[in-house]
Design an enzyme around this catalytic site. Sequence first.
Site, PDB file in Angstrom:
ATOM      1  N   ARG A  45     -23.367  64.133 -46.917  1.00 26.20           N
ATOM      2  CA  ARG A  45     -22.252  64.243 -45.967  1.00 26.20           C
ATOM      3  C   ARG A  45     -21.894  62.869 -45.402  1.00 26.20           C
ATOM      4  O   ARG A  45     -22.648  61.906 -45.504  1.00 26.20           O
ATOM      5  CB  ARG A  45     -22.623  65.187 -44.813  1.00 26.20           C
ATOM      6  CG  ARG A  45     -23.784  64.698 -43.981  1.00 26.20           C
ATOM      7  CD  ARG A  45     -23.860  65.361 -42.619  1.00 26.20           C
ATOM      8  NE  ARG A  45     -25.095  64.999 -41.930  1.00 26.20           N
ATOM      9  CZ  ARG A  45     -25.316  63.859 -41.295  1.00 26.20           C
ATOM     10  NH1 ARG A  45     -24.379  62.930 -41.275  1.00 26.20           N
ATOM     11  NH2 ARG A  45     -26.475  63.630 -40.681  1.00 26.20           N
ATOM     12  N   GLY A  55     -21.198  60.230 -42.214  1.00 22.99           N
ATOM     13  CA  GLY A  55     -21.876  60.005 -40.948  1.00 22.99           C
ATOM     14  C   GLY A  55     -23.245  59.373 -41.101  1.00 22.99           C
ATOM     15  O   GLY A  55     -23.608  58.863 -42.161  1.00 22.99           O
ATOM     16  N   PHE A  70     -27.388  59.443 -38.824  1.00 19.70           N
ATOM     17  CA  PHE A  70     -28.472  60.373 -38.509  1.00 19.70           C
ATOM     18  C   PHE A  70     -28.058  61.365 -37.427  1.00 19.70           C
ATOM     19  O   PHE A  70     -27.368  61.009 -36.464  1.00 19.70           O
ATOM     20  CB  PHE A  70     -29.710  59.613 -38.003  1.00 19.70           C
ATOM     21  CG  PHE A  70     -30.544  59.004 -39.082  1.00 19.70           C
ATOM     22  CD1 PHE A  70     -31.351  59.799 -39.893  1.00 19.70           C
ATOM     23  CD2 PHE A  70     -30.533  57.636 -39.288  1.00 19.70           C
ATOM     24  CE1 PHE A  70     -32.126  59.228 -40.888  1.00 19.70           C
ATOM     25  CE2 PHE A  70     -31.306  57.058 -40.278  1.00 19.70           C
ATOM     26  CZ  PHE A  70     -32.106  57.858 -41.084  1.00 19.70           C
ATOM     27  N   THR A  71     -28.520  62.603 -37.572  1.00 23.53           N
ATOM     28  CA  THR A  71     -28.417  63.578 -36.497  1.00 23.53           C
ATOM     29  C   THR A  71     -29.635  64.485 -36.537  1.00 23.53           C
ATOM     30  O   THR A  71     -30.445  64.414 -37.470  1.00 23.53           O
ATOM     31  CB  THR A  71     -27.109  64.386 -36.559  1.00 23.53           C
ATOM     32  OG1 THR A  71     -26.921  65.056 -35.303  1.00 23.53           O
ATOM     33  CG2 THR A  71     -27.136  65.424 -37.677  1.00 23.53           C
ATOM     34  N   PHE A  72     -29.752  65.312 -35.519  1.00 23.01           N
ATOM     35  CA  PHE A  72     -30.860  66.270 -35.425  1.00 23.01           C
ATOM     36  C   PHE A  72     -30.301  67.676 -35.458  1.00 23.01           C
ATOM     37  O   PHE A  72     -29.271  67.966 -34.843  1.00 23.01           O
ATOM     38  CB  PHE A  72     -31.640  66.062 -34.122  1.00 23.01           C
ATOM     39  CG  PHE A  72     -32.624  67.165 -33.816  1.00 23.01           C
ATOM     40  CD1 PHE A  72     -33.842  67.228 -34.483  1.00 23.01           C
ATOM     41  CD2 PHE A  72     -32.325  68.149 -32.885  1.00 23.01           C
ATOM     42  CE1 PHE A  72     -34.742  68.261 -34.220  1.00 23.01           C
ATOM     43  CE2 PHE A  72     -33.216  69.176 -32.607  1.00 23.01           C
ATOM     44  CZ  PHE A  72     -34.427  69.233 -33.278  1.00 23.01           C
ATOM     45  N   HIS A  73     -30.986  68.557 -36.192  1.00 25.61           N
ATOM     46  CA  HIS A  73     -30.695  69.992 -36.144  1.00 25.61           C
ATOM     47  C   HIS A  73     -31.969  70.713 -35.736  1.00 25.61           C
ATOM     48  O   HIS A  73     -33.082  70.314 -36.135  1.00 25.61           O
ATOM     49  CB  HIS A  73     -30.243  70.519 -37.506  1.00 25.61           C
ATOM     50  CG  HIS A  73     -28.977  69.900 -38.011  1.00 25.61           C
ATOM     51  ND1 HIS A  73     -27.828  69.827 -37.252  1.00 25.61           N
ATOM     52  CD2 HIS A  73     -28.666  69.334 -39.209  1.00 25.61           C
ATOM     53  CE1 HIS A  73     -26.875  69.237 -37.952  1.00 25.61           C
ATOM     54  NE2 HIS A  73     -27.359  68.928 -39.146  1.00 25.61           N
ATOM     55  N   VAL A  81     -20.020  71.038 -38.703  1.00 21.64           N
ATOM     56  CA  VAL A  81     -20.107  70.728 -37.279  1.00 21.64           C
ATOM     57  C   VAL A  81     -21.384  71.318 -36.697  1.00 21.64           C
ATOM     58  O   VAL A  81     -21.784  72.430 -37.065  1.00 21.64           O
ATOM     59  CB  VAL A  81     -18.905  71.323 -36.515  1.00 21.64           C
ATOM     60  CG1 VAL A  81     -18.932  70.907 -35.050  1.00 21.64           C
ATOM     61  CG2 VAL A  81     -17.594  70.923 -37.153  1.00 21.64           C
ATOM     62  N   SER A  82     -22.019  70.596 -35.772  1.00 23.40           N
ATOM     63  CA  SER A  82     -23.153  71.153 -35.024  1.00 23.40           C
ATOM     64  C   SER A  82     -22.870  71.032 -33.535  1.00 23.40           C
ATOM     65  O   SER A  82     -22.424  69.983 -33.064  1.00 23.40           O
ATOM     66  CB  SER A  82     -24.454  70.434 -35.388  1.00 23.40           C
ATOM     67  OG  SER A  82     -24.368  69.050 -35.116  1.00 23.40           O
ATOM     68  N   CYS A 138     -25.956  59.349 -34.727  1.00 21.13           N
ATOM     69  CA  CYS A 138     -24.681  58.908 -35.296  1.00 21.13           C
ATOM     70  C   CYS A 138     -24.499  57.394 -35.222  1.00 21.13           C
ATOM     71  O   CYS A 138     -23.379  56.886 -35.271  1.00 21.13           O
ATOM     72  CB  CYS A 138     -23.511  59.619 -34.613  1.00 21.13           C
ATOM     73  SG  CYS A 138     -23.612  61.421 -34.748  1.00 21.13           S
TER      74      CYS A 138
END
EC number: 2.3.1.181
Length: 209
Positions: free
Chosen positions: A69, A71, A73-76, A157-158, A174
């Site tokens: 994807r 972007g 780094f992000t966290f889920h 989207v999160s 991000c």
Amino acid sequence: MLQFITIPNLMDYRVTLKLMEDYVNKVISDNELEVVYLVEHSEVYTAGTNYKQEELLNYGDIPVIYTGRGGKFTFHGPGQRVIYPILNLASPNRHKDLKLYIRMLEEWIINSLNYFGIKAYLIKDKVGIWVKVRKDEFAKIAAIGVRVRKWVTYHGVSINISTDLSKFRGIIPCGLENSLVTSLNQLGIHIEMSEFDKIIQNEFNKIFK
């Protein structure tokens, strides 16, 4: 016709990624119907195509997955609603315009948050959806990262509902150093995930007609 599918249990990110990729292939090859997956993941850090390794700070025993994807780094994790629209932008009722698609995603989430009395903003040069938490200080409440294959969208989207925000300390979210992260809970909005899902479905139908 489009279908919303809610995954009832915490879902491993790798399983979700395969689910999305398989469905995208079906839409491309078999003209399968569009779908929006509503998912809640077990804890994971994911990296988009623009990540920098130094933005991964201290991930501990949380898995890190490198995705395709957009972007960084992000966290889920639990308490976060992750939305994966698989839409065919080449279909007659859509537009082959990725920037327009992202603007529509942003408008969709902003309108959904507004339903709960949360005024959300876009900030120039900062991806995602933001809310004002103090004078002249904003925190990110929703992240956006998408990919398109032959004009079929995936990833998405999160939105932080009741997410453990401390997990974001393991990364520079991000790629925005010193940026704040917030959630509906932290803003004083305590709702069930199912209640949020009803609103995002209603608002989706207004934007993605």
